[in-house]
Design a protein around this motif. Structure first.
Motif, PDB file in Angstrom:
ATOM      1  N   UNK A  90      60.082 -20.697 -14.495  1.00 54.55           N
ATOM      2  CA  UNK A  90      60.613 -19.320 -14.008  1.00 54.55           C
ATOM      3  C   UNK A  90      61.279 -19.804 -12.913  1.00 54.55           C
ATOM      4  N   UNK A 122      47.735  -8.670  -5.037  1.00 50.88           N
ATOM      5  CA  UNK A 122      48.428  -8.714  -6.344  1.00 50.88           C
ATOM      6  C   UNK A 122      47.617  -8.608  -7.551  1.00 50.88           C
ATOM      7  N   UNK A 124      45.155  -6.727  -7.515  1.00 54.22           N
ATOM      8  CA  UNK A 124      44.659  -5.321  -7.922  1.00 54.22           C
ATOM      9  C   UNK A 124      46.103  -4.661  -8.491  1.00 54.22           C
ATOM     10  N   UNK A 125      47.268  -5.282  -8.136  1.00 55.63           N
ATOM     11  CA  UNK A 125      48.607  -4.542  -8.503  1.00 55.63           C
ATOM     12  C   UNK A 125      48.681  -4.672 -10.293  1.00 55.63           C
ATOM     13  N   UNK A 126      48.202  -5.808 -10.617  1.00 52.73           N
ATOM     14  CA  UNK A 126      48.260  -6.311 -12.047  1.00 52.73           C
ATOM     15  C   UNK A 126      47.249  -5.492 -12.707  1.00 52.73           C
ATOM     16  N   UNK A 127      46.199  -5.525 -12.081  1.00 55.07           N
ATOM     17  CA  UNK A 127      45.021  -4.288 -12.666  1.00 55.07           C
ATOM     18  C   UNK A 127      45.668  -3.017 -13.004  1.00 55.07           C
ATOM     19  N   UNK A 129      48.828  -2.126 -13.265  1.00 55.79           N
ATOM     20  CA  UNK A 129      49.810  -2.374 -14.141  1.00 55.79           C
ATOM     21  C   UNK A 129      49.232  -2.676 -15.849  1.00 55.79           C
ATOM     22  N   UNK A 162      49.306 -13.981 -16.175  1.00 50.98           N
ATOM     23  CA  UNK A 162      50.422 -13.189 -15.364  1.00 50.98           C
ATOM     24  C   UNK A 162      50.488 -12.982 -14.087  1.00 50.98           C
ATOM     25  N   UNK A 165      50.743 -16.548 -12.455  1.00 49.90           N
ATOM     26  CA  UNK A 165      52.214 -16.882 -12.093  1.00 49.90           C
ATOM     27  C   UNK A 165      52.893 -16.259 -10.915  1.00 49.90           C
ATOM     28  N   UNK A 166      52.585 -14.764 -11.181  1.00 54.88           N
ATOM     29  CA  UNK A 166      52.992 -14.086  -9.988  1.00 54.88           C
ATOM     30  C   UNK A 166      52.635 -14.501  -8.621  1.00 54.88           C
ATOM     31  N   UNK A 169      54.454 -18.319  -8.175  1.00 55.98           N
ATOM     32  CA  UNK A 169      56.002 -18.547  -8.059  1.00 55.98           C
ATOM     33  C   UNK A 169      56.444 -18.794  -6.657  1.00 55.98           C
TER      34      UNK A 169
ATOM     35  N   UNK B   5      69.582 -13.428 -13.588  1.00 54.47           N
ATOM     36  CA  UNK B   5      68.356 -13.874 -13.834  1.00 54.47           C
ATOM     37  C   UNK B   5      67.638 -13.894 -12.528  1.00 54.47           C
ATOM     38  N   UNK B   9      63.937 -11.857 -11.407  1.00 54.21           N
ATOM     39  CA  UNK B   9      63.128 -12.765 -10.668  1.00 54.21           C
ATOM     40  C   UNK B   9      62.440 -12.247  -9.635  1.00 54.21           C
ATOM     41  N   UNK B  12      60.461  -9.014 -10.350  1.00 51.65           N
ATOM     42  CA  UNK B  12      59.195  -9.529 -11.118  1.00 51.65           C
ATOM     43  C   UNK B  12      58.422  -9.614  -9.876  1.00 51.65           C
ATOM     44  N   UNK B  13      58.891 -10.223  -8.782  1.00 51.06           N
ATOM     45  CA  UNK B  13      58.000 -10.605  -7.509  1.00 51.06           C
ATOM     46  C   UNK B  13      57.651  -9.275  -6.697  1.00 51.06           C
ATOM     47  N   UNK B  16      55.257  -5.262  -8.682  1.00 51.02           N
ATOM     48  CA  UNK B  16      53.694  -5.014  -8.442  1.00 51.02           C
ATOM     49  C   UNK B  16      53.539  -4.551  -6.883  1.00 51.02           C
ATOM     50  N   UNK B  19      54.477  -0.987  -6.771  1.00 47.88           N
ATOM     51  CA  UNK B  19      53.675  -0.170  -7.401  1.00 47.88           C
ATOM     52  C   UNK B  19      52.408   0.227  -6.485  1.00 47.88           C
ATOM     53  N   UNK B  20      51.743  -0.790  -5.716  1.00 51.07           N
ATOM     54  CA  UNK B  20      50.606  -0.797  -4.878  1.00 51.07           C
ATOM     55  C   UNK B  20      50.895   0.359  -3.804  1.00 51.07           C
ATOM     56  N   UNK B 217      37.054  -3.911  -4.771  1.00 50.28           N
ATOM     57  CA  UNK B 217      37.660  -4.231  -6.170  1.00 50.28           C
ATOM     58  C   UNK B 217      36.553  -4.603  -7.281  1.00 50.28           C
ATOM     59  N   UNK B 225      41.714   0.742  -2.259  1.00 51.51           N
ATOM     60  CA  UNK B 225      42.381  -0.405  -2.149  1.00 51.51           C
ATOM     61  C   UNK B 225      43.698  -0.430  -2.173  1.00 51.51           C
TER      62      UNK B 225
END
Lengths: 305, 265
Positions: A90, A122, A124-127, A129, A162, A165-166, A169, B5, B9, B12-13, B16, B19-20, B217, B225
């Motif tokens: 990536x 991160x 927690x964020x993926x949880x 999502x 996932x 990777x996040x 990266x 691309x 990228x 993607x970074x 999340x 969102x938090x 958590x 959190x």
């Protein structure tokens, strides 16, 4: 005059040793000694909830014979392999873009900024999502595409990969970028002028020059992901349990350090083998400079041609 | 094509984290869309939780002390690296890099065994020592390329003009390297503030912020959190911005000082 210079060099060297001393002692006390201690502890005995410093191989035999250890090691290696591969692949185009297509550093700073958002955040964020009531599932359900939540998204090796990777990266981008900085645009032009295709450029010019960074970025992510125990604990579920989690449990929950230490040493050996194998594989695929690129230093291979 | 691309990228970074941040301000405890209005209630709840406040304070203490220790040891290592001959230099750079080539699991477990055998109780002190060990390789790697450009003859010139060793360091070496050192110190602070993998092995009764977040958590999914995460991110960004401002201000002051001298001369 020569004597004076030598005297200066000598003094410089001596002050170098003096400057290095505190950090050296610190590293010996908190890194070298503890590492040996962990190795020694792997031969101790755990008896009736107490640790007896003797010499026994039973921890190793036990670890090697337990199915759970084998499976969780395989899971860890699988998670590490995919995390390493995906994060390297990536990041490669982005590193390429920063190295050859743009002069501004804004992109790099943006990526580094994301590095400073915490590791746990991160996870927690993926949880949030991927969860059963998470963003993806609730979106798909309200769109009427699925009737019940996709269970495999969360608490699975997929969720762990996932997330890792996040997390990794930005690291791979940094390592790849510093490797690609060794490839100059002249190298690329030369290859093009000689009629090389894009694939040739990648395989015959870029990889042999930047292979250390590419292998490094894969191995770095592989080892840190396979050794991680917090992401699998929070997102892995049953099928995503890794040996790192088992090791940390031996130390933090059951108190059976000798067993944990033996498993840790075994895992370390697996990591070393995997590293050697990866480097070897790159040589075999002729993506790293081997004898082929230095025929003069190796007359045997030159005459074979 | 490549450009698209690259945007993907970055998305993607960032996604999340966005969102938090968004759900930290959500009025309802649900962590899904539709969004039901904005509120600061989670931040208020956090502030009312003494565990959070003490964990936050502990993290600031640990990160501050660890980054100072790291900067002192790391600067000395970097200065030693440019003085040593190739063999000891290779040995020193190997040993000062090795701790991050291993997963934190090994470092944490071996420190746990060490502290126990020595009869040292786990406390913030053990956390600080562990974090210094963890940050040192990053600091040395970040600083060494800059220090490599440092001209040792400048120190020699100062000594020639009658400066003592300490004066040469304080008046010549330190001012030249200070921006680099501050950069490394900030990096160490951020790394320590976020460290959890080694911390879980060496933490005592006093919790750090990541350890507090981890305990949340493990228990439930709560917007607390999100709020704690957002505070952690904002705090790190503030520290980074503060460092940037200090460096910028210092560069400006130096520049005007130099211009001033020029006028006098």
């Amino acid at each position: 005059m020569e004597k004076l210079k030598a005297a200066f060099a000598d003094r410089r060297e001596r002050s170098g040793f003096l400057l290095a001393a505190p950090a050296f002692l610190f590293l010996v006390a908190l890194f070298i000694v503890p590492s040996f201690l962990l190795f020694i502890a792997s031969f101790w005995q755990f008896d009736n909830a107490t640790i007896v410093p003797t010499f026994t191989l039973s921890n190793y035999l036990e670890a090697l014979s337990r199915r759970a250890v084998l499976y969780s090691t395989l899971t860890a290696l699988k998670i590490g392999f995919w995390s390493g591969l995906i994060s390297t692949v990536l990041s490669f185009p982005v590193a390429w873009y920063i190295a050859f297509k743009t002069r501004s550093n804004v992109l790099l700073y943006l990526v580094l900024l994301s590095w400073f958002s915490s590791y746990l955040v991160r996870i927690f964020a993926w949880r949030t999502i991927l969860g059963t009531q998470g963003i993806i599932n609730s979106a798909l359900m309200s769109a009427g595409l699925i009737d019940k939540p996709l269970e495999f998204l969360i608490f699975s090796p997929l969720a762990v990969i996932v997330t890792l990777v996040h997390i990794f990266v930005p690291f791979t981008l940094l390592l790849l970028l510093s490797a690609l900085r060794n490839v100059t645009p002249d190298h690329l032009d030369a290859c093009r002028d000689l009629g090389g295709t894009r694939f040739d450029i990648l395989r015959k010019v870029v990889f042999p020059i930047a292979y250390k960074g590419i292998i490094g970025s894969f191995l770095f992510t592989f080892i840190l992901s396979a050794g991680d125990f917090i992401t699998p604990q929070l997102l892995g579920g049953r099928s995503g349990m890794t040996v790192g989690f088992m090791i940390s449990n031996e130390f933090r929950v059951s108190g059976n350090w000798p067993a944990g230490a033996a498993m840790a040493i075994l895992l370390l050996i697996v990591f070393l083998a995997a590293s050697a194998l990866t480097t070897r594989l790159f040589r075999l695929l002729r993506l790293a400079p081997g004898v082929r690129y230095h025929p003069l230093q190796n007359p045997a291979s030159a005459s074979r041609r | 094509m490549l450009r698209i691309y690259v945007w993907g990228y970055l998305a993607f970074l960032a996604f999340p984290i966005l969102i938090i941040t968004l759900f930290a301000f959500h009025a309802s405890p649900a962590l899904t869309f539709p969004f039901e209005g904005v509120s600061l209630r989670w931040f208020a709840d956090l502030w009312a939780d003494p565990n959070f406040v003490s964990a936050f304070k502990n993290s600031v203490i640990v990160a501050t002390v660890a980054s100072i220790l790291t900067s002192i040891l790391g600067t000395m290592v970097a200065l030693a690296l440019i003085r040593l001959s190739p063999k000891p230099r290779a040995a020193l750079s190997f040993i000062s890099f090795a701790p991050i080539a291993l997963p934190g699991l090994f470092i944490g477990a071996s420190l746990l065994v060490l502290f126990d055998r020595l009869g040292i109780y786990r406390s913030l002190v053990t956390v600080i020592l562990a974090h210094t060990l963890f940050c040192l390789p990053f600091f040395v790697e970040a600083v060494r390329s800059r220090v490599a450009y440092f001209d040792l003859d400048l120190e020699l010139a100062a000594r020639d003009l009658g400066a003592t060793r300490w004066q040469a360091f304080r008046l010549v070496t330190l001012p030249l390297l200070l921006p680099t050192i501050i950069g490394g110190a900030i990096l160490s602070f951020a790394l320590s503030f976020d460290e959890i993998i080694i911390t879980v092995f060496v933490v005592g009764e006093q919790s750090t912020l990541p350890f507090y977040i981890l305990s949340l958590l493990r228990r439930t999914v709560t917007p607390l959190i999100n709020a704690a995460s957002v505070l952690a991110i904002i705090f790190t960004l503030l520290v980074l911005m503060l460092a940037g401002t200090v460096l910028w201000w210092q560069a400006r002051r130096e520049k005007s000082a130099r211009i001033g001298e020029g006028v006098v001369g």
